[in-house]
Enzyme design. Structure first.
Site, PDB file in Angstrom:
ATOM      1  CB  CYS A 119     -30.293 -17.384  27.639  1.00 13.82           C
ATOM      2  SG  CYS A 119     -29.087 -18.713  27.361  1.00 13.82           S
ATOM      3  CB  CYS A 129     -27.629 -21.720  26.465  1.00  5.50           C
ATOM      4  SG  CYS A 129     -26.278 -20.747  27.180  1.00  5.50           S
ATOM      5  CE  LYS A 194     -23.320 -16.074  24.558  1.00  5.74           C
ATOM      6  NZ  LYS A 194     -24.540 -16.353  25.341  1.00  5.74           N
ATOM      7  NE  ARG A 204     -20.358 -18.411  31.108  1.00  3.86           N
ATOM      8  CZ  ARG A 204     -19.443 -19.048  30.377  1.00  3.86           C
ATOM      9  NH1 ARG A 204     -18.516 -19.784  30.968  1.00  3.86           N
ATOM     10  NH2 ARG A 204     -19.459 -18.956  29.063  1.00  3.86           N
ATOM     11  NE  ARG A 216     -23.082 -21.731  29.175  1.00 11.54           N
ATOM     12  CZ  ARG A 216     -23.219 -20.779  30.089  1.00 11.54           C
ATOM     13  NH1 ARG A 216     -22.622 -19.616  29.905  1.00 11.54           N
ATOM     14  NH2 ARG A 216     -23.950 -20.971  31.162  1.00 11.54           N
ATOM     15  CD  GLU A 232     -24.100 -19.713  14.190  1.00  9.70           C
ATOM     16  OE1 GLU A 232     -25.262 -19.274  14.262  1.00  9.70           O
ATOM     17  OE2 GLU A 232     -23.738 -20.747  14.784  1.00  9.70           O
ATOM     18  CE  LYS A 247     -21.984 -12.083  25.717  1.00 11.17           C
ATOM     19  NZ  LYS A 247     -23.138 -12.648  26.446  1.00 11.17           N
ATOM     20  CB  SER A 273     -18.465  -9.582  32.244  1.00  9.81           C
ATOM     21  OG  SER A 273     -18.112 -10.895  31.798  1.00  9.81           O
ATOM     22  CE1 TYR A 312     -22.839  -6.111  32.310  1.00 11.22           C
ATOM     23  CE2 TYR A 312     -20.995  -6.527  30.837  1.00 11.22           C
ATOM     24  CZ  TYR A 312     -22.169  -6.940  31.438  1.00 11.22           C
ATOM     25  OH  TYR A 312     -22.673  -8.180  31.155  1.00 11.22           O
TER      26      TYR A 312
END
Length: 324
Positions: A119, A129, A194, A204, A216, A232, A247, A273, A312
């Site tokens: 990206c 992006c 996404k 971010r 975005r 997509e 995502k 996140s 994570y």
């Protein structure tokens, strides 16, 4: 009076039997661990993501060894550049932060599967992006730089590239660039689906990639749409993607299942996140059992159809499984 009914509880009475008939299993080998690498020294906590740090290249060596010891077989590298410019030049620089990070990981553990995020957002001042002209994010002009970025990652030793930009045609551009350079065996894991999600907030901060203007939504998907997700994903399959991704994951398990039912490619789910931060925050307050909640979430992602979980929590889950 004789009653006739099913006794479903018979298979639940013994813990061993419950394990034997379990339909969905979570394994350490399911996970890809996302991490953030910088030019700075040391390890610096990301405040909105407890337990996740910005890593220097030297700390990345240590983190690679930790993942290896835990049995987490793969990672996804996000780079934090030292400088930003309008053409995102460090994204595809031969000595860029991601390119250096790949080499560090491979020198420490050649068997670690290294994926890279492709990206431009953290590499330019606008935080978008793709290339920016005025208030417009340019699609076709961005494809050249995205393809060059992917190629530079593979030349540095990346095993897999994962374009996250959501520019139309980026998978085709990357596939053509890699094939032309002789990397016909390098797979592409596309961020096929996404969404423009509020769950990205802590990322971010972590990636220093908040947009300087606007948002975005002109290139990431409307969270209300699922038929669009299939369109997509179909485009990315046609363009040469080898693995598809949805995502975020937690609020989009219906989309994970819809994509899984529509295509026969491997599917990844990105446990993002904000999903991580919410669980961590509640656990720190003592409101939930973190281990139980995390494992239930991961089981849900697998049950919905994901073969790969980008999370994570990967190190935590590996420890939970080791201690079971």
């Amino acid at each position: 009076m004789e009653l006739h009914f099913d006794r479903h509880r018979r298979l639940r009475n013994h813990s061993v039997l419950r394990g034997m008939v379990r339909e969905t299993r979570v394994l350490a080998s399911d996970f890809m661990y996302p991490l953030f690498v910088t030019h700075d020294d040391g390890r610096h906590p990301i405040l909105s993501m407890p337990g996740v740090d910005h890593l220097s290249l030297q700390e990345l060596r240590r983190e690679t060894n930790v993942l290896s010891e835990l049995g987490v077989p793969s990672m996804m590298i996000f780079g934090i550049p030292a400088v930003k410019d309008d053409v995102s030049s460090e994204a595809y620089a031969e000595n860029g932060i991601v390119q250096q990070a790949i080499q560090v990981v491979k020198s420490e553990n050649p068997h670690m599967l290294v994926a890279t995020d492709v990206c431009l957002c953290q590499y330019n001042p606008a935080g978008h992006c793709g290339l920016v002209h005025g208030d417009q994010i340019l699609n076709d002009e961005s494809l050249v730089l995205l393809a060059q970025t992917a190629l530079s990652h593979v030349q540095a030793g990346a095993d897999l590239v994962a374009p996250s930009d959501m520019m139309d045609g980026r998978v085709a551009a990357i596939r053509a660039k890699l094939d032309e350079a002789g990397y016909v065996q390098t797979p592409i894991m596309s961020y096929a689906v996404k969404y423009a999600s509020a769950f990205y907030g802590p990322f971010r901060e972590a990636a220093h990639s908040a947009p300087a203007f606007g948002d975005r939504r002109t290139y990431q998907m409307d969270p209300a749409n699922v038929r669009e997700a299939i369109r997509e994903a179909r485009s990315d399959v046609t363009e040469g993607a080898d693995i598809l991704m949805v995502k975020p994951a937690m609020a989009y398990m219906d989309v994970i299942r819809a994509v899984k039912d529509s295509f026969d490619l491997p599917l990844a789910a990105y446990n993002v996140s904000g999903e991580y931060a919410m669980v961590k925050a509640a656990a720190l307050q003592g409101w939930i059992d973190e281990r139980a909640v995390v494992m239930e979430m991961m089981t849900g992602f697998k049950r919905a159809g994901a073969e790969i979980i980008i999370s994570y929590f990967a190190k935590d889950v590996a420890r939970y499984l080791r201690d079971m």
